[in-house]
Design a protein around this motif. Structure first.
Motif, PDB file in Angstrom:
ATOM      1  N   LEU A 143       0.846  -1.185   0.000  1.00 50.65           N
ATOM      2  CA  LEU A 143       0.000   0.000   0.000  1.00 50.65           C
ATOM      3  C   LEU A 143       0.883   1.238   0.000  1.00 50.65           C
ATOM      4  CD1 LEU A 143      -2.657  -1.075   2.640  1.00 50.65           C
ATOM      5  CD2 LEU A 143      -2.929  -0.971   0.156  1.00 50.65           C
ATOM      6  N   LYS A 172      -3.655  -7.216  -5.581  1.00 48.43           N
ATOM      7  CA  LYS A 172      -5.022  -7.720  -5.584  1.00 48.43           C
ATOM      8  C   LYS A 172      -5.077  -9.222  -5.842  1.00 48.43           C
ATOM      9  CE  LYS A 172      -6.227  -6.087 -10.240  1.00 48.43           C
ATOM     10  NZ  LYS A 172      -6.881  -4.987 -10.935  1.00 48.43           N
ATOM     11  N   PHE A 179      -8.404  -5.410   9.091  1.00 47.66           N
ATOM     12  CA  PHE A 179      -8.057  -4.229   9.889  1.00 47.66           C
ATOM     13  C   PHE A 179      -8.711  -4.277  11.262  1.00 47.66           C
ATOM     14  CE2 PHE A 179      -8.062  -3.035   5.437  1.00 47.66           C
ATOM     15  CZ  PHE A 179      -6.835  -2.408   5.299  1.00 47.66           C
ATOM     16  N   ASN A 236     -13.124  -1.780   8.491  1.00 44.00           N
ATOM     17  CA  ASN A 236     -13.136  -1.119   7.192  1.00 44.00           C
ATOM     18  C   ASN A 236     -14.057  -1.781   6.179  1.00 44.00           C
ATOM     19  OD1 ASN A 236     -11.581   1.041   7.796  1.00 44.00           O
ATOM     20  ND2 ASN A 236      -9.650   0.081   7.170  1.00 44.00           N
ATOM     21  N   LEU A 237     -15.290  -2.027   6.632  1.00 47.18           N
ATOM     22  CA  LEU A 237     -16.298  -2.476   5.682  1.00 47.18           C
ATOM     23  C   LEU A 237     -16.951  -1.222   5.086  1.00 47.18           C
ATOM     24  CD1 LEU A 237     -17.874  -5.337   7.794  1.00 47.18           C
ATOM     25  CD2 LEU A 237     -16.258  -5.542   5.884  1.00 47.18           C
ATOM     26  N   ILE A 238     -17.507  -1.351   3.879  1.00 48.25           N
ATOM     27  CA  ILE A 238     -18.194  -0.206   3.283  1.00 48.25           C
ATOM     28  C   ILE A 238     -19.644  -0.227   3.742  1.00 48.25           C
ATOM     29  CG2 ILE A 238     -18.908   0.865   1.125  1.00 48.25           C
ATOM     30  CD1 ILE A 238     -16.325  -0.257  -0.088  1.00 48.25           C
ATOM     31  N   ASP A 239     -20.032   0.844   4.445  1.00 47.22           N
ATOM     32  CA  ASP A 239     -21.349   0.878   5.094  1.00 47.22           C
ATOM     33  C   ASP A 239     -22.497   0.785   4.108  1.00 47.22           C
ATOM     34  OD1 ASP A 239     -20.092   1.152   7.488  1.00 47.22           O
ATOM     35  OD2 ASP A 239     -20.091   3.348   7.409  1.00 47.22           O
ATOM     36  N   GLU A 240     -22.250   1.276   2.884  1.00 45.17           N
ATOM     37  CA  GLU A 240     -23.347   1.349   1.914  1.00 45.17           C
ATOM     38  C   GLU A 240     -23.585   0.014   1.216  1.00 45.17           C
ATOM     39  OE1 GLU A 240     -20.929   3.523   2.111  1.00 45.17           O
ATOM     40  OE2 GLU A 240     -21.947   5.389   2.707  1.00 45.17           O
ATOM     41  N   LEU A 241     -22.694  -0.936   1.423  1.00 51.11           N
ATOM     42  CA  LEU A 241     -22.833  -2.226   0.743  1.00 51.11           C
ATOM     43  C   LEU A 241     -23.233  -3.309   1.739  1.00 51.11           C
ATOM     44  CD1 LEU A 241     -19.644  -2.144  -1.531  1.00 51.11           C
ATOM     45  CD2 LEU A 241     -21.948  -1.316  -2.044  1.00 51.11           C
ATOM     46  N   LEU A 285     -16.443  -7.600  -3.472  1.00 46.96           N
ATOM     47  CA  LEU A 285     -15.638  -6.541  -4.098  1.00 46.96           C
ATOM     48  C   LEU A 285     -14.297  -6.996  -4.693  1.00 46.96           C
ATOM     49  CD1 LEU A 285     -15.933  -3.193  -2.091  1.00 46.96           C
ATOM     50  CD2 LEU A 285     -16.599  -3.681  -4.437  1.00 46.96           C
ATOM     51  N   PRO A 286     -13.450  -7.685  -3.920  1.00 46.60           N
ATOM     52  CA  PRO A 286     -12.137  -8.055  -4.472  1.00 46.60           C
ATOM     53  C   PRO A 286     -12.265  -8.899  -5.731  1.00 46.60           C
ATOM     54  CG  PRO A 286     -12.237  -8.500  -2.119  1.00 46.60           C
ATOM     55  CD  PRO A 286     -13.617  -8.145  -2.537  1.00 46.60           C
ATOM     56  N   TYR A 297     -12.870  -6.672  -8.677  1.00 46.73           N
ATOM     57  CA  TYR A 297     -11.682  -5.965  -9.123  1.00 46.73           C
ATOM     58  C   TYR A 297     -10.653  -6.883  -9.776  1.00 46.73           C
ATOM     59  CZ  TYR A 297     -13.615  -1.995  -6.642  1.00 46.73           C
ATOM     60  OH  TYR A 297     -14.417  -0.981  -6.235  1.00 46.73           O
ATOM     61  N   ARG A 309     -13.831 -11.344   3.355  1.00 45.87           N
ATOM     62  CA  ARG A 309     -13.454 -10.506   2.228  1.00 45.87           C
ATOM     63  C   ARG A 309     -11.963 -10.666   1.926  1.00 45.87           C
ATOM     64  NH1 ARG A 309     -14.215  -4.173   2.869  1.00 45.87           N
ATOM     65  NH2 ARG A 309     -12.363  -4.525   4.140  1.00 45.87           N
TER      66      ARG A 309
END
Ligand code: ADP
Ligand code: MG
Lengths: 225, 810
Positions: A54, A82, A89, A93-98, A106-107, A110, A154
């Motif tokens: 990163l 990837k 973490f 660090n999950l995406i709240d909107e999903l 997600l991965p 991508y 994930r």
């Protein structure tokens, strides 16, 4: 699998220069489970970010699977990352909107996995993490332990060779924390290399080896028996 | 307490500098535009209101219908004014004004062509408020050969305003004595003259004819007099005064005349309606249209709305960032009232700055605006009288409107939710915000479509085949001054090498003279089959010089003597009369006047049909018109066959000098005259494009701000996605997608609306384009592109950011 030599990382903020990593060298073999410990601010996260591609080091060498990648640009690093590395973490660090399902998916999106294959693999991994029944929930609707299991799902859905975990139990109570450690141990037993930052001696005991850092330098290595 | 609000507001504003800048600039831009439109509209609405008695002054218009033809005149019969005053006690006064047309005015020994002269009755100064600097308004225009001039005219001709008793020479030989100097007439007047000559100097003004209309006639009614009552009595008045003349000229009574489907009627038009609502035949000057007042007011409102929407949008977007602050304040015991006041105060303060900037910008840019709009607006002490309250109102109303949503929205947060982070998802849930973005873009897209349609129509006007060729035609406009020498002049031109052809007549498709006459299909002059066409006197060179096309029969010929009673019809006229084969048919014209047994008609035999050509603006259909063969020295039009125009022009001027050494040649090019007649459309086009650009800029400023907040709100998400392998393209796509969706919705909403309204606008043109689908495609594409560019600036920044940093900040 991983070999770093004389790795250095500085942070410059206005006049202060922080040395986050100071000529750090270490090696991690495939299949190992390594814990990194040390006081707050000693450079654990910095190290993990560099190992996870990163961030790039300022000086030194980083060989991943036999390839020198210290000089790789962002794009090449991202590509390598990837396909090979999963992250867990402290703050999930999950995406709240999903939804849970979408987060885990997600991965795979991508890395260009087809959608039918995605469904199969996500369901497989959710099953394994025992959160299948929560697949359509949103992160906010889950407990901390459940959220971290989603985050681990994930991290592993892409079948990475390496999992980097930054204080994965830091936000969990001890029972949930133990569950997470069991999961990681299982993954390790199935062949995944794991590098985990932790403050907890208890958690560290799940690993094969503990690397202790102080001011960006290795001070001690204990091999667990 | 208030001071405390102000202090906190100041701090919050200066803490978010870029936000504040975007917000203030967007609003200021919107307000500036609005101010200009307000200036424009106020100016348009103020026409003729400088007259103290404006609401008691009316113009008498005449409606005439003859068979199938009807005309509405801004003029009335010569004896009407004095008759009205004599017949009706509640008519306080009446005045006639008659445009005197282009006239030579001698200054030292040079003749200058002036166009702004009029004959006026002595009562002029009783009716209109034209303050006199020197001279006696009661008597100034009593005597023949008196003239009243404006202040600047006095200065122009005598370098002083003390000119009473001095003599001005018109047309080289008519001496007029200056009997008064008035202040310059305000720009906001539907007529604007520099010289008023006494009506007594114009013998025709004593005419007692009731069957013609050529004097602009105004009445001043007494206080509280009813204009409707006066209007209602007009039929009787006409019966009484024109009945006899009708009998002797048309051999019928007014009743019979009306039975045949014809009529002539009088009506009253309020003075203050003239500028915006009157486009009749015989106006004293070009008037404007109330349509544009509506259009521009609507645009102003729209732009203001866009700007306010921005303001609200940015404030609410930011509100989710401030939610934590509000939560903490509430936990610490701040009552809701205080929070509302706090946010309103901030919003009003921002509006105050924006208004200040807008006022400054308006003052600085005013000359530019005047240039574009053709107005002469100035900010005077008087405009401050309405400007100051307006500015205050703007600050208070817009400030509190724009601030109210964030104020009430934010202050209603439950502190516990805020602190738990439940509002973190606030951005996506912003239905209202989405709605507002759609609204803004719908307006912008509407304006883009409007602009495209207007420009297409203007382009169509420019390129349409008008039935004659206006390019390379030089028009010598004052050939009439050559009198008998005009033919000599024209003849001498045809010998010049660069001249292809030349024709002599004042009747031209672009400008110049107009003449309507009545023609009848049968020799008994039956009203039923009468036509009321333009009737132009032309020579044999007219049709070839203007490249018009004969579609049947032939052109006039010098060698055929019977052509003096020949006539050429345009296709519209031929169709009107309904001849199957019009050539060699005869049509008739009344000679008028006496009837002492001799045949009272002129016969015209049709020798040719000319293809329809547009002699009026493209707003109007091509009306019937006829050409007769005759001598008219109004103007000489020259078709030029060379690119060396200046050299040729010099030669033409030399020929002019040879026949008329004392008078300057006045000329123009026909294509320029044509363009001039669409100046108002051109101006509308320019203004539209400016407003469209502004609307889009303002909308994009808002979008820019919103995108920035969206990116900021989603920093964490972006970081996570990048860690999971998302590339930059995917991040940009993700951030832009939501906004693009909104823009697409806006396209869907505004396209049909724009189509409908522009369709209506086009109805005003008899010759018009069809609105084609690509207009919508282009507008949509343009809006989307601009939006994407605006957003991607922010998204790229967010996508490039190091994910580690964005997660650290969590
Ligand atoms: N982005 C940054 N900018 C400046 N200093 C940083 C940054 N990231 C980390 N540091 C500094 O580097 C040192 C190591 O930080 P980190 O690796 O986060 O420590 P930890 O061992 O607690 O995870 C700390 O002193 C921290 O302040
Ligand atoms: Mg750390």
């Amino acid at each position: 699998m991983i070999k770093i030599t004389n790795l250095e990382k500085f942070y410059r903020t206005e006049e202060v220069e922080t040395i986050a990593l100071n000529k750090l060298s270490m090696e991690v073999n495939t299949g190992e489970f390594v814990a990194i410990m040390g006081p707050s601010g000693c450079g654990k996260s910095t190290l993990l970010n560099i190992l996870g591609m990163l961030d790039d080091p300022d000086e030194g060498s980083y060989v991943f699977n036999g390839v020198e990648i210290a000089h790789f640009n962002e794009r090449k690093r991202a590509d390598l990352r990837k396909h090979n590395i999963g992250f867990v973490f402290q703050s999930f660090n999950l995406i709240d909107e999903l939804t849970v399902f979408e987060n885990v998916e997600l991965p795979l999106i991508y890395t260009g996995v087809s959608s039918s294959e995605r469904v199969k693999r996500v369901e497989e991994v959710l099953d394994k993490m025992q959160i299948m029944h929560r697949r359509n929930h949103y992160p906010q609707q889950l407990s901390g332990g459940q959220q971290q299991r989603v985050a681990i799902a994930r991290a592993v859905v892409n079948k990475p060779k390496l999992i980097l975990a930054d204080e994965p139990t830091g936000n969990l109570d001890s029972s949930n924390g133990n569950d997470v450690m069991e999961l990681l141990t299982d993954l390790n037993e199935q062949g995944t290399t794991i590098i985990m930052v932790t403050h907890s001696e208890h958690d560290a005991r799940y690993s094969h080896r503990i690397i202790r850092l102080l001011d960006g330098q290795t001070v001690m290595e204990n091999i667990m028996v | 307490m208030f001071k405390n609000y102000l202090k906190t507001a100041f701090r919050s504003i200066s803490k978010n500098k870029s936000f504040t800048l975007i917000n203030i600039l967007g609003l200021a831009l919107g307000l500036t535009t609005c101010l200009f439109i307000v200036f424009y509209v106020v100016d348009e609405l103020s026409y003729d209101r400088y007259n103290i008695n404006a609401n008691r002054i009316f113009r008498v218009n005449e409606d005439l219908k003859l068979g199938d033809n009807s005309v509405q005149y801004a003029v009335a019969m010569p004896p009407l004014a004095k008759t009205l005053k004599a017949e009706y006690p509640y008519v306080e006064d009446a005045v006639r004004i008659k445009n005197a047309g282009a006239t030579h005015v001698k200054k030292n020994n040079v003749n200058i062509i002036e166009n702004r002269l009029a004959f006026a009755d002595a009562s002029l100064f009783n009716v209109f408020t034209l303050p006199m600097i020197s001279g006696d308004p009661k008597t100034a225009l009593n005597e023949p050969n008196s003239v009243v001039v404006t202040e600047s005219t006095a200065k122009k001709y005598f370098n002083t305003i003390n000119v009473l008793g001095k003599v001005i020479v018109f047309n080289d030989h008519e001496n007029f004595k200056v009997t008064g100097v008035i202040k310059d007439i305000p720009n906001q007047s539907h007529f604007n003259f520099d010289f008023f000559l006494s009506m007594e100097s114009f013998p025709d003004s004593r005419s007692n004819e009731w069957l013609r209309s050529d004097y602009n006639t105004y009445v001043l009614l007494r206080n509280k007099a009813d204009s409707k009552k006066l209007e209602a009595s007009f039929p009787n008045l006409l019966e009484k005064f024109s009945g006899d003349q009708m009998k002797s000229e048309l051999k019928m009574s007014i009743k019979e005349f009306e039975k045949s489907g014809s009529y002539f009627r009088l009506n009253l038009m309020p003075l203050t309606d003239i500028h915006l609502k009157s486009t009749l035949t015989g106006e004293l000057g070009a008037n404007s249209s109330v349509q544009y007042v509506y259009i521009f007011s609507a645009i102003a409102l729209f732009i203001l709305l866009i700007a306010c929407v921005n303001f609200m949008n940015l404030s609410t977007a930011r509100s989710s960032n401030r939610a934590r602050e509000v939560g903490v304040r509430k936990v610490l015991g701040s009552p809701r009232k205080y929070l509302i006041a706090q946010f309103l105060c901030e919003s009003i303060l921002l509006t105050f700055f924006a208004t200040l900037i807008a006022l400054l910008a308006a003052i600085i840019l005013l000359p530019l605006f005047n240039q574009v709009s053709g107005k002469e607006i100035a900010i005077t002490a008087q405009s401050l009288i309405w400007l100051t309250p307006l500015a205050l109102a703007i600050i208070l109303i817009i400030g509190s409107l724009a601030g109210s949503y964030p104020a009430f929205f934010l202050s209603a947060f439950q502190p516990i939710d805020v602190l738990k982070g439940k509002l973190a998802t606030g951005f996506k849930g912003g239905m209202l915000r989405n709605f507002l973005v759609v609204f803004q873009f719908a307006i912008s897209i509407f304006l883009i479509i409007g602009t495209l349609v207007i420009y297409n129509q203007l382009n169509y006007i420019q390129t349409k085949n008008l039935g004659y060729d206006r390019n390379q035609v030089l028009v010598v406009k004052n050939a009439f001054e050559l009198k008998d020498e005009a033919s000599v002049f024209k003849q001498s031109l045809t010998q010049l090498p660069g001249v292809v052809n030349a024709t002599m007549t004042g009747f031209l498709p672009t400008s110049g003279w107009r003449n309507t006459r009545i023609y009848f299909k049968d020799a008994n002059l039956s009203q039923k089959e009468s036509m009321f066409p333009q009737s132009w006197e032309v020579d044999a060179d007219y049709i070839p010089t203007l490249n018009m096309k004969i579609v049947a029969g032939r052109n006039f010929s010098k060698d055929i003597s019977s052509d003096t009673s020949g006539i050429i019809l345009n296709q519209a006229a031929a169709k009107f009369f309904g001849f199957k084969d019009p050539i060699n048919k005869t049509i008739y014209q009344s000679k008028g006047g006496d009837s002492k047994g001799e045949r009272n008609v002129n016969d015209y035999h049709i020798i040719g049909i000319v293809q329809d050509f547009n002699f009026n603006s493209l707003h109007e259909k091509i009306e019937p018109m006829v050409m007769t063969y005759g001598h008219n020295s109004g103007a000489v039009s020259i078709r030029v066959g060379t690119s060396k125009i200046p050299a040729l022009l010099a030669q033409i001027k030399a020929k002019w000098k040879a026949v008329s050494p004392n008078v300057e040649m006045d000329y123009s090019f026909m294509d320029q005259d044509f363009d001039a007649s669409y100046r108002s459309e051109q101006m509308i086009g320019t203004i539209f494009i400016i407003f469209t650009a502004l609307a889009i800029i303002i909308a994009c400023l808002g979008l820019f701000g919103l995108a920035a907040f969206a990116a900021e709100q989603r920093t964490k998400e972006i970081g996570i996605r990048k860690i999971l392998g998302a590339n930059i393209g995917a991040i940009i796509g993700m951030l832009s997608k939501d906004f693009i969706k909104l823009v697409l919705i806006a396209i869907v909403i505004s396209s049909p609306l724009a189509w409908y309204l522009m369709h209506l606008w086009l109805q005003d043109f008899a010759y018009r384009i069809n609105i084609s689908w690509w207009v919508f495609a282009v507008a949509g594409l343009a809006a989307t592109t601009v939006a994407v560019l605006t957003i991607s600036f922010q998204s790229v920044k967010a996508a490039l950011a190091n994910p580690v940093k964005s997660l650290r900040s969590e």
